[in-house]
Design an enzyme around this catalytic site. Structure first.
Site, PDB file in Angstrom:
ATOM      1  N   HIS A 132       3.767  -0.109  -3.697  1.00 32.84           N
ATOM      2  CA  HIS A 132       4.221  -1.208  -2.829  1.00 32.84           C
ATOM      3  C   HIS A 132       5.977  -1.011  -2.622  1.00 32.84           C
ATOM      4  O   HIS A 132       6.351  -0.381  -4.527  1.00 32.84           O
ATOM      5  CB  HIS A 132       3.912  -1.893  -2.945  1.00 32.84           C
ATOM      6  CG  HIS A 132       2.254  -2.292  -1.874  1.00 32.84           C
ATOM      7  ND1 HIS A 132       1.896  -2.396  -2.457  1.00 32.84           N
ATOM      8  CD2 HIS A 132       2.574  -2.557  -0.374  1.00 32.84           C
ATOM      9  CE1 HIS A 132       0.379  -2.966  -1.132  1.00 32.84           C
ATOM     10  NE2 HIS A 132       1.137  -2.478  -0.579  1.00 32.84           N
ATOM     11  N   LYS A 136       8.562  -6.277  -2.253  1.00 28.08           N
ATOM     12  CA  LYS A 136       7.590  -7.153  -1.781  1.00 28.08           C
ATOM     13  C   LYS A 136       6.787  -8.126  -3.233  1.00 28.08           C
ATOM     14  O   LYS A 136       7.544  -7.626  -3.995  1.00 28.08           O
ATOM     15  CB  LYS A 136       5.552  -6.024  -1.916  1.00 28.08           C
ATOM     16  CG  LYS A 136       4.613  -6.894  -2.147  1.00 28.08           C
ATOM     17  CD  LYS A 136       3.452  -6.209  -1.488  1.00 28.08           C
ATOM     18  CE  LYS A 136       2.125  -7.120  -1.587  1.00 28.08           C
ATOM     19  NZ  LYS A 136       2.556  -7.482  -0.484  1.00 28.08           N
TER      20      LYS A 136
END
Length: 234
Positions: A132, A136
């Protein structure tokens, strides 16, 4: 349908656009420092906030008898508390670690594959990777944890870990890289080959649309639900 947005970051703004395109009205846009003023007008709340705000957002909705859809991850140690509160208030609560149609189909594929591979546990060792963007907050992702649980429910694995995996544990390699699409991979590796299934999200659109569809679906319903219910995958 009148919607309260609990969390008004990048995801919240995409949800807002899609909700407006589908003819809904936004009655509350709550950031981290804003109040719940306007929540009482809502037919449903959609929570895409941060782990530290999720429990407050969800419990406030349940206490005010507002159906709530939550896609915030990183707070699940208190998930059972929210289920108990929902049941005590005869409320409506739907949590999803991922609202994308593709990911929810991927969850089903993952469980089906885990059932097949359980017969060959002495040959193949399972592991996972998730990638990600660096913004995040939680690691591993809620989606990765859901995938791991899907494997555990259909095999002899009993835990997941980001560290060195023991025989009964699933290793999850969580990576944070600038400007990359969300990617989840499940590997079954043997000495001679490996099997891989992968989901790659190109943007936030799928997650946002799924959350709005879930909010539409729970209207008039009572209880605790998941995206399996929304998509009729049970």
């Amino acid at each position: 349908m009148k919607i309260a947005l609990l969390g008004y970051g990048k995801m919240g703004k995409v949800i807002e656009r899609i909700a407006l395109e589908r003819g809904h009205e936004i009655v509350l846009r709550k950031g981290q420092s804003d109040t719940f003023e306007g929540l009482a007008q809502a037919d449903v709340a959609i929570d895409f906030s941060v782990p530290t705000a999720a429990v407050s957002n969800i419990s406030t909705c349940l206490n005010q008898n507002i159906p709530v859809v939550s896609g915030t991850t990183g707070w699940l140690e208190q998930y059972d508390d929210m289920i108990s509160l929902c049941e005590a208030k005869n409320g409506t609560f739907l949590y999803g670690s991922n609202f994308s149609l593709g990911v929810n189909l991927f969850f089903e594929l993952n469980e089906y594959l885990a059932k097949m591979m359980a017969r060959f546990a002495d040959v193949y060792k399972v592991s996972m990777e998730e990638i990600h963007h660096t913004q995040k907050l939680d690691s591993p992702s809620g989606t990765a944890i859901s995938l791991a649980k899907g494997i555990m429910q259909n095999s002899t694995y009993d835990a997941w870990t980001e560290g060195q995996a023991q025989e009964s544990q699933i290793h999850i390699d969580a990576k944070r890289i600038e400007n990359v699409p969300g990617t989840h991979s499940v590997f079954y590796k043997s000495e001679v080959d490996f099997i891989e299934i992968k989901h790659v999200a190109h943007n936030r659109e799928g997650f946002a649309l799924g959350s709005v569809l879930a909010a539409e679906w729970i209207q008039g319903k009572k209880g605790v639900f998941t995206m399996k219910d929304v998509l009729n995958l049970k």
